[in-house]
Design a protein around this motif. Sequence first.
Motif, PDB file in Angstrom:
ATOM      1  N   ILE A 169       0.835  -1.201   0.000  1.00  0.00           N
ATOM      2  CA  ILE A 169       0.000   0.000   0.000  1.00  0.00           C
ATOM      3  C   ILE A 169       0.874   1.256   0.000  1.00  0.00           C
ATOM      4  CG2 ILE A 169      -1.692   1.337   1.312  1.00  0.00           C
ATOM      5  CD1 ILE A 169      -2.921  -1.071  -0.012  1.00  0.00           C
ATOM      6  N   LYS A 170       1.990   1.238   0.732  1.00  0.00           N
ATOM      7  CA  LYS A 170       2.884   2.398   0.738  1.00  0.00           C
ATOM      8  C   LYS A 170       3.404   2.693  -0.667  1.00  0.00           C
ATOM      9  CE  LYS A 170       7.024   4.412   2.821  1.00  0.00           C
ATOM     10  NZ  LYS A 170       7.470   4.953   1.528  1.00  0.00           N
ATOM     11  N   TYR A 171       3.777   1.650  -1.419  1.00  0.00           N
ATOM     12  CA  TYR A 171       4.231   1.850  -2.793  1.00  0.00           C
ATOM     13  C   TYR A 171       3.128   2.507  -3.617  1.00  0.00           C
ATOM     14  CZ  TYR A 171       5.808   0.716  -7.544  1.00  0.00           C
ATOM     15  OH  TYR A 171       6.180   0.791  -8.863  1.00  0.00           O
ATOM     16  N   LEU A 172       1.902   2.050  -3.446  1.00  0.00           N
ATOM     17  CA  LEU A 172       0.779   2.612  -4.192  1.00  0.00           C
ATOM     18  C   LEU A 172       0.509   4.057  -3.775  1.00  0.00           C
ATOM     19  CD1 LEU A 172      -1.706  -0.414  -4.200  1.00  0.00           C
ATOM     20  CD2 LEU A 172       0.068   0.154  -5.858  1.00  0.00           C
ATOM     21  N   MET A 173       0.622   4.326  -2.489  1.00  0.00           N
ATOM     22  CA  MET A 173       0.406   5.692  -2.014  1.00  0.00           C
ATOM     23  C   MET A 173       1.465   6.638  -2.573  1.00  0.00           C
ATOM     24  SD  MET A 173      -0.652   4.984   1.980  1.00  0.00           S
ATOM     25  CE  MET A 173      -0.895   6.717   2.355  1.00  0.00           C
ATOM     26  N   ASP A 174       2.684   6.155  -2.687  1.00  0.00           N
ATOM     27  CA  ASP A 174       3.756   6.986  -3.231  1.00  0.00           C
ATOM     28  C   ASP A 174       3.572   7.256  -4.722  1.00  0.00           C
ATOM     29  OD1 ASP A 174       4.929   7.111  -0.757  1.00  0.00           O
ATOM     30  OD2 ASP A 174       6.403   5.533  -1.145  1.00  0.00           O
ATOM     31  N   LYS A 175       2.747   6.470  -5.375  1.00  0.00           N
ATOM     32  CA  LYS A 175       2.485   6.668  -6.798  1.00  0.00           C
ATOM     33  C   LYS A 175       1.720   7.954  -7.071  1.00  0.00           C
ATOM     34  CE  LYS A 175       3.884   3.405  -9.698  1.00  0.00           C
ATOM     35  NZ  LYS A 175       4.495   3.694 -11.011  1.00  0.00           N
ATOM     36  N   ASP A 176       0.872   8.342  -6.105  1.00  0.00           N
ATOM     37  CA  ASP A 176       0.014   9.506  -6.346  1.00  0.00           C
ATOM     38  C   ASP A 176      -0.302  10.191  -5.026  1.00  0.00           C
ATOM     39  OD1 ASP A 176      -2.291  11.233  -7.042  1.00  0.00           O
ATOM     40  OD2 ASP A 176      -2.232  10.132  -8.946  1.00  0.00           O
ATOM     41  N   ALA A 177      -0.037  11.489  -4.955  1.00  0.00           N
ATOM     42  CA  ALA A 177      -0.294  12.254  -3.728  1.00  0.00           C
ATOM     43  C   ALA A 177      -1.772  12.273  -3.369  1.00  0.00           C
ATOM     44  CB  ALA A 177       0.230  13.682  -3.887  1.00  0.00           C
ATOM     45  N   ASN A 178      -2.631  12.077  -4.356  1.00  0.00           N
ATOM     46  CA  ASN A 178      -4.080  12.045  -4.121  1.00  0.00           C
ATOM     47  C   ASN A 178      -4.583  10.603  -4.068  1.00  0.00           C
ATOM     48  OD1 ASN A 178      -4.441  14.919  -4.181  1.00  0.00           O
ATOM     49  ND2 ASN A 178      -4.115  14.810  -6.398  1.00  0.00           N
ATOM     50  N   PHE A 179      -3.844   9.770  -3.375  1.00  0.00           N
ATOM     51  CA  PHE A 179      -4.071   8.327  -3.375  1.00  0.00           C
ATOM     52  C   PHE A 179      -5.531   7.944  -3.157  1.00  0.00           C
ATOM     53  CE2 PHE A 179      -4.273   4.438  -0.665  1.00  0.00           C
ATOM     54  CZ  PHE A 179      -3.904   3.509  -1.622  1.00  0.00           C
ATOM     55  N   THR A 180      -6.109   8.361  -2.048  1.00  0.00           N
ATOM     56  CA  THR A 180      -7.466   7.910  -1.726  1.00  0.00           C
ATOM     57  C   THR A 180      -8.500   8.451  -2.702  1.00  0.00           C
ATOM     58  OG1 THR A 180      -7.546   9.695  -0.085  1.00  0.00           O
ATOM     59  CG2 THR A 180      -7.051   7.477   0.713  1.00  0.00           C
ATOM     60  N   ASN A 181      -8.294   9.661  -3.182  1.00  0.00           N
ATOM     61  CA  ASN A 181      -9.240  10.200  -4.155  1.00  0.00           C
ATOM     62  C   ASN A 181      -9.134   9.484  -5.500  1.00  0.00           C
ATOM     63  OD1 ASN A 181     -10.379  12.072  -2.400  1.00  0.00           O
ATOM     64  ND2 ASN A 181      -8.818  13.608  -2.835  1.00  0.00           N
ATOM     65  N   VAL A 182      -7.918   9.052  -5.854  1.00  0.00           N
ATOM     66  CA  VAL A 182      -7.761   8.251  -7.071  1.00  0.00           C
ATOM     67  C   VAL A 182      -8.500   6.920  -6.914  1.00  0.00           C
ATOM     68  CG1 VAL A 182      -6.114   6.998  -8.521  1.00  0.00           C
ATOM     69  CG2 VAL A 182      -5.578   9.312  -7.744  1.00  0.00           C
ATOM     70  N   LEU A 183      -8.388   6.314  -5.724  1.00  0.00           N
ATOM     71  CA  LEU A 183      -9.139   5.081  -5.467  1.00  0.00           C
ATOM     72  C   LEU A 183     -10.638   5.299  -5.638  1.00  0.00           C
ATOM     73  CD1 LEU A 183      -7.504   3.524  -2.246  1.00  0.00           C
ATOM     74  CD2 LEU A 183      -6.945   3.075  -4.636  1.00  0.00           C
ATOM     75  N   LEU A 184     -11.104   6.395  -5.064  1.00  0.00           N
ATOM     76  CA  LEU A 184     -12.536   6.673  -5.112  1.00  0.00           C
ATOM     77  C   LEU A 184     -13.005   6.919  -6.540  1.00  0.00           C
ATOM     78  CD1 LEU A 184     -15.063   7.025  -3.375  1.00  0.00           C
ATOM     79  CD2 LEU A 184     -14.514   9.462  -3.206  1.00  0.00           C
ATOM     80  N   GLU A 185     -12.230   7.679  -7.302  1.00  0.00           N
ATOM     81  CA  GLU A 185     -12.614   7.943  -8.690  1.00  0.00           C
ATOM     82  C   GLU A 185     -12.591   6.659  -9.517  1.00  0.00           C
ATOM     83  OE1 GLU A 185     -13.901  10.738 -10.025  1.00  0.00           O
ATOM     84  OE2 GLU A 185     -13.949  11.263  -7.890  1.00  0.00           O
ATOM     85  N   PHE A 186     -11.609   5.802  -9.258  1.00  0.00           N
ATOM     86  CA  PHE A 186     -11.552   4.507  -9.956  1.00  0.00           C
ATOM     87  C   PHE A 186     -12.800   3.686  -9.639  1.00  0.00           C
ATOM     88  CE2 PHE A 186     -10.477  -0.006 -10.122  1.00  0.00           C
ATOM     89  CZ  PHE A 186      -9.838  -0.126 -11.355  1.00  0.00           C
ATOM     90  N   ALA A 187     -13.161   3.637  -8.355  1.00  0.00           N
ATOM     91  CA  ALA A 187     -14.320   2.858  -7.928  1.00  0.00           C
ATOM     92  C   ALA A 187     -15.618   3.431  -8.488  1.00  0.00           C
ATOM     93  CB  ALA A 187     -14.374   2.811  -6.409  1.00  0.00           C
ATOM     94  N   LYS A 188     -15.740   4.746  -8.499  1.00  0.00           N
ATOM     95  CA  LYS A 188     -16.946   5.376  -9.050  1.00  0.00           C
ATOM     96  C   LYS A 188     -17.047   5.122 -10.559  1.00  0.00           C
ATOM     97  CE  LYS A 188     -17.730   9.071  -5.673  1.00  0.00           C
ATOM     98  NZ  LYS A 188     -17.751  10.543  -5.443  1.00  0.00           N
ATOM     99  N   GLY A 189     -15.891   5.124 -11.223  1.00  0.00           N
ATOM    100  CA  GLY A 189     -15.891   4.838 -12.653  1.00  0.00           C
ATOM    101  C   GLY A 189     -16.387   3.440 -12.963  1.00  0.00           C
ATOM    102  N   LYS A 190     -16.168   2.521 -12.028  1.00  0.00           N
ATOM    103  CA  LYS A 190     -16.649   1.150 -12.173  1.00  0.00           C
ATOM    104  C   LYS A 190     -18.059   0.967 -11.607  1.00  0.00           C
ATOM    105  CE  LYS A 190     -12.672  -0.784 -13.590  1.00  0.00           C
ATOM    106  NZ  LYS A 190     -12.510  -1.510 -14.877  1.00  0.00           N
TER     107      LYS A 190
END
Length: 402
Positions: free
Chosen positions: A295-316
């Motif tokens: 999860i740390k590696y994924l968080m380091d991928k994008d400063a807006n980590f949780t919002n990217v997760l949410l947008e991905f989930a909403k897109g699906k």
Amino acid sequence: MSRASLRLFLSNAKRHVSQCLSGGGEHHLSFVIGNQSADLDSITCALVYGYLQSFTAQTAKTQGYIIPITNIPSRDLRLRPELTALLKNVNLKPSDLITLDDLGNLHESLPSDRTDWTLVDHNALLGELGKHYSKRVKAVIDHHDDEKAVPQDASPRIIEKSGSCCSLVVNSFRNVWDSASTSSTDTRTGDIEPEEADAQVALLSLGPILIDTVNLRSEDKTTPHDRQAVDYLESKINSSRKLHQTYERDAFYNQLNDAKSNLDALTLPEILEKDYKEWHEGDLTLGISSSVKSIKYLMDKDANFTNVLLEFAKGKKLDLFAVMTAHNESDSFARQLLLLAVSENKAIDVAEKFVTANQGDLKLEENDPGLEASGSKWIKIWQQGNLAASRKKVAPALRKVM
């Protein structure tokens, strides 16, 4: 005597699909398809099943082709570097595969009663294809829990535990494969000596088996099915004048594992898409992404980590979204689980019931660094102490409380 290589088989099969879908008439197509995550095991199972089963497909309605479908659009093939690495070893490229793009709007071109479907590495046809063709499933080979969606009279109907589904495919085809290796074939469609064709298919099959069993070293994952398949496949390679000189198990495994572990070129949404599965239960939809990095590696991928997760989930259009990791941490294997309630009320209730019911079994230790996602009131991360519990176990547990 010669036989079609994997490359020639796929080229002919792709051309056959195109002609059938564009030419009208009373064509019948037989498909074999892996699951929606389209991981290495799923893609390879379909390729190997389609290639070997086509040896026995003598009926006029199939014209000798069992069409192996890679269950993603072609654009997503680049998200699987381990696939590219494996295919290169057997003289294939990702563009040689038959993907969802090659089917187009299949249900508009081909009525369901002019198809039949074999499922590998899953036992319920989901998504858009499932809406139109789930009643046409005639066979299955899988290593997940039986969802009872495939008829009991399906042939074959093999649903057994194994590290890799490809092990079950290989073991079920041993008699057919050995017979094809010793019998004469139509040289008009051949381009490779049988020993070399066998070695290519064997090397392709070994890839996911070694990856999914950690080179046969994982006691939790490796079964007698896997060991039996590896012994058989390596005997095929050793019969090849060419490949037996270059094949070495550990080196082959390390090559594929290194490719699978290298996510540096991918964005966070691409990593989430790379190994993704989705289920519908009642009026809720669940999606789970698997990652070989923490999860740390994924968080380091994008400063807006949780919002990217949410947008991905909403897109699906998900109600619940989970990210599961299986990674090395301080030279030891580790798992983490992230769960996000996308919609409120019922989704949050389901998430909390899941934690209550499974925290002990999964040995969940909360490790939440104060994450927040705009638009979501519920997101948690755990270290998962039960290292044997992969998505095969967590997904049914979530679906049960849905």
